[in-house]
Design an enzyme around this catalytic site. Structure first.
Site, PDB file in Angstrom:
ATOM      1  N   PHE A  44       9.244   1.700   1.578  1.00 32.34           N
ATOM      2  CA  PHE A  44      10.904   1.521   2.087  1.00 32.34           C
ATOM      3  C   PHE A  44      12.021   1.650   0.832  1.00 32.34           C
ATOM      4  O   PHE A  44      12.783   1.552   1.122  1.00 32.34           O
ATOM      5  CB  PHE A  44      10.793   1.106   3.347  1.00 32.34           C
ATOM      6  CG  PHE A  44      10.598  -0.993   2.528  1.00 32.34           C
ATOM      7  CD1 PHE A  44      10.954  -1.054   1.798  1.00 32.34           C
ATOM      8  CD2 PHE A  44      10.311  -1.486   3.762  1.00 32.34           C
ATOM      9  CE1 PHE A  44      10.716  -2.681   1.223  1.00 32.34           C
ATOM     10  CE2 PHE A  44       9.970  -3.447   3.280  1.00 32.34           C
ATOM     11  CZ  PHE A  44      10.516  -3.422   2.679  1.00 32.34           C
ATOM     12  N   HIS A  55      15.838 -10.114   5.765  1.00 30.69           N
ATOM     13  CA  HIS A  55      15.220 -11.578   5.116  1.00 30.69           C
ATOM     14  C   HIS A  55      14.754 -12.367   4.356  1.00 30.69           C
ATOM     15  O   HIS A  55      15.260 -12.838   3.815  1.00 30.69           O
ATOM     16  CB  HIS A  55      15.729 -12.740   6.771  1.00 30.69           C
ATOM     17  CG  HIS A  55      14.245 -12.676   7.259  1.00 30.69           C
ATOM     18  ND1 HIS A  55      13.449 -13.430   7.778  1.00 30.69           N
ATOM     19  CD2 HIS A  55      13.290 -11.683   6.815  1.00 30.69           C
ATOM     20  CE1 HIS A  55      12.157 -13.557   8.121  1.00 30.69           C
ATOM     21  NE2 HIS A  55      11.927 -12.813   7.556  1.00 30.69           N
ATOM     22  N   ASP A  72       4.558   1.691   7.665  1.00 32.12           N
ATOM     23  CA  ASP A  72       4.280   0.446   6.253  1.00 32.12           C
ATOM     24  C   ASP A  72       3.267   0.323   5.532  1.00 32.12           C
ATOM     25  O   ASP A  72       2.740   1.371   5.044  1.00 32.12           O
ATOM     26  CB  ASP A  72       3.709  -0.930   7.514  1.00 32.12           C
ATOM     27  CG  ASP A  72       3.865  -2.513   7.232  1.00 32.12           C
ATOM     28  OD1 ASP A  72       4.108  -2.619   5.715  1.00 32.12           O
ATOM     29  OD2 ASP A  72       4.697  -3.241   7.688  1.00 32.12           O
ATOM     30  N   GLY A  94       3.422   4.147   3.537  1.00 32.86           N
ATOM     31  CA  GLY A  94       4.328   4.299   2.724  1.00 32.86           C
ATOM     32  C   GLY A  94       5.884   2.765   1.666  1.00 32.86           C
ATOM     33  O   GLY A  94       4.741   1.959   2.587  1.00 32.86           O
TER      34      GLY A  94
HETATM   35  C1  SAM Z   1       7.961 -10.256   7.957  1.00 33.52           C
HETATM   36  S1  SAM Z   1       7.027  -9.076   7.038  1.00 33.52           S
HETATM   37  C2  SAM Z   1       7.282  -8.379   9.427  1.00 33.52           C
HETATM   38  C3  SAM Z   1       6.449  -7.888   9.723  1.00 33.52           C
HETATM   39  C4  SAM Z   1       6.730  -6.479  10.808  1.00 33.52           C
HETATM   40  N1  SAM Z   1       7.740  -6.435  11.728  1.00 33.52           N
HETATM   41  C5  SAM Z   1       6.776  -7.844  11.633  1.00 33.52           C
HETATM   42  O1  SAM Z   1       8.518  -8.908  12.201  1.00 33.52           O
HETATM   43  O2  SAM Z   1       6.092  -8.701  12.274  1.00 33.52           O
HETATM   44  C6  SAM Z   1       7.528  -8.313   6.441  1.00 33.52           C
HETATM   45  C7  SAM Z   1       6.887  -6.477   6.545  1.00 33.52           C
HETATM   46  O3  SAM Z   1       7.569  -5.684   4.860  1.00 33.52           O
HETATM   47  C8  SAM Z   1       6.459  -4.943   5.037  1.00 33.52           C
HETATM   48  N2  SAM Z   1       6.824  -4.731   3.075  1.00 33.52           N
HETATM   49  C9  SAM Z   1       7.073  -5.311   3.040  1.00 33.52           C
HETATM   50  N3  SAM Z   1       7.317  -4.287   1.278  1.00 33.52           N
HETATM   51  C10 SAM Z   1       7.394  -3.375   2.122  1.00 33.52           C
HETATM   52  C11 SAM Z   1       7.431  -1.995   1.206  1.00 33.52           C
HETATM   53  N4  SAM Z   1       7.443  -1.585  -0.122  1.00 33.52           N
HETATM   54  N5  SAM Z   1       7.056  -0.080   1.987  1.00 33.52           N
HETATM   55  C12 SAM Z   1       7.417  -1.115   3.126  1.00 33.52           C
HETATM   56  N6  SAM Z   1       6.822  -2.518   4.244  1.00 33.52           N
HETATM   57  C13 SAM Z   1       7.285  -2.919   2.601  1.00 33.52           C
HETATM   58  C14 SAM Z   1       5.118  -6.087   4.684  1.00 33.52           C
HETATM   59  O4  SAM Z   1       3.858  -4.903   4.966  1.00 33.52           O
HETATM   60  C15 SAM Z   1       5.034  -6.574   6.070  1.00 33.52           C
HETATM   61  O5  SAM Z   1       4.775  -6.213   7.067  1.00 33.52           O
END
Ligand code: SAM
Length: 343
Positions: free
Chosen positions: A235, A253, A207, A233
């Site tokens: 994504f 989503h 994350d 990092g």
């Molecule tokens: C809705 S949360 C879901 C977190 C986890 N998968 C859960 O369900 O508990 C979305 C996640 O996407 C991560 N995120 C957003 N943009 C990102 C990026 N460019 N690279 C890596 N992670 C990212 C956020 O930090 C966050 O933890």
């Protein structure tokens, strides 16, 4: 022209409508109670509102009015002499409840999220994202610059993710996978549940840096830290290599289709042929049902700017990112696994 509008003369129907219209009051009242930690203060037994006001540094009469309003909504129970007790609903606001809703209540009423919802009409008129309209940036960028709010958001997700993990892992067997990469896995709640269930598996929690920096306590307390590598990092740039399964839970989503495909392509570049893609997302459900999914979809429009998609949407999006769509496994929680294979 005109004629009777069915149900309109029925006072109960009107009361039900007013209850829906005034839902914002309940949201804010719960937000305040959660932010003040009232349920935790009542965990050991009933207390007077004056006592709670002293413990939370709030105005005694105003706090009493908040608590009695929430008692009328069955969150607390008012007893003699302005004393309040927890109800079943109120117990769900304790921070130590396994599926605590406290973090979510604190998050949804926080002014920055709340203000975006205040511009829902903008989103409906334009089809554009309200959060960016109000704040000039997306939630991820805003929270990257506000670590307290970032941590509060992660806290709001953790119990929900635990709940979903139990439901999903009950119906979807990950036993064949030795190394599972959780892409944008937040604080690691889903991955920790998976590694607990599969003691021979190893995990990679991936994350943003300011998010994974808060993951250690959860991984340690779940007893999986020694089997879980933590990688920071972006994504859109690169994902960790070496997994035979890549989980993305409640990620896609948040994004419109072009970004959905970009994220999956980044994953694909790090995946060996044959590795599994496990996208854990809601099922939108039937028309006229599944309010939680339909309102979550609206939350995507207002907040991060994505969609809750119907199962039929996934096959084409997977293909565009060079994955073969394998199938969908629903769970009773309304969230399921959309499986792809790195083609
Ligand atoms: C809705 S949360 C879901 C977190 C986890 N998968 C859960 O369900 O508990 C979305 C996640 O996407 C991560 N995120 C957003 N943009 C990102 C990026 N460019 N690279 C890596 N992670 C990212 C956020 O930090 C966050 O933890």
């Amino acid at each position: 022209m005109g004629g009777k509008i069915i149900g309109q003369e029925d006072p109960r129907t009107l009361a039900q409508l007013r209850h829906l219209v005034n839902g914002y009051r309940v949201t804010q009242a719960l937000h305040v109670a959660a932010t003040l930690g009232i349920a935790d203060l009542l965990a050991a037994g009933p207390r007077s509102s004056d006592d709670l006001a002293a413990a939370t540094d709030t105005h005694p009469d105003a706090l009493y009015r908040l608590l009695r309003a929430l008692a009328s909504a069955e969150v607390f129970r008012e007893e003699e002499d302005r004393r309040f007790a927890l109800t079943d609903l109120g117990n769900g606001l304790r921070s130590d409840a396994p599926s605590s809703v406290a973090g979510w209540a604190a998050f949804v009423g926080d002014p920055y999220h709340w203000q975006a919802w205040g511009s829902l009409l903008y989103s409906v008129r334009t089809g554009e994202n309200a959060f960016r309209h109000v704040h000039g940036t997306d939630p991820w960028t805003l929270r990257a610059g506000d670590l307290e709010r970032s941590a509060a958001f992660d806290r709001s997700m953790t119990p929900l993710s635990r709940l979903v993990a139990t439901a999903v892992l009950d119906v979807y067997n990950v036993g064949r996978c030795r190394t599972v990469v959780d892409v944008a896995g937040g604080n690691g709640a889903f991955l920790a549940a998976l590694l607990t269930r599969y003691p021979a598996a190893r995990g990679v929690l991936f994350d943003q840096p300011h998010v994974v920096s808060g993951a250690s306590p959860l991984l340690e307390s779940s007893g999986v830290a020694d089997r879980c590598e933590v990688v920071e990092g972006n994504f859109f740039k690169a994902a960790p290599t070496g997994g035979d399964a890549y989980v993305l839970k409640s990620i896609l989503h948040d994004w419109e289709d072009p970004d959905f495909i970009r994220i999956l392509r980044t994953c694909r570049q790090s995946m060996e042929d044959g590795a599994a893609l496990l996208v854990v997302e809601r099922d939108l459900g039937q028309a006229n049902e599944d309010a939680e999914a339909k309102f979550s979809d609206l939350n995507m429009l207002v907040g991060p700017g994505g969609w809750e998609r119907a199962p039929e949407a996934y096959a084409a999006l997977f293909e565009a990112a060079e994955f073969r769509f394998v199938g969908y496994t629903p769970s009773p929680a309304g969230t399921g696994v959309y499986e792809g294979a790195a083609a």
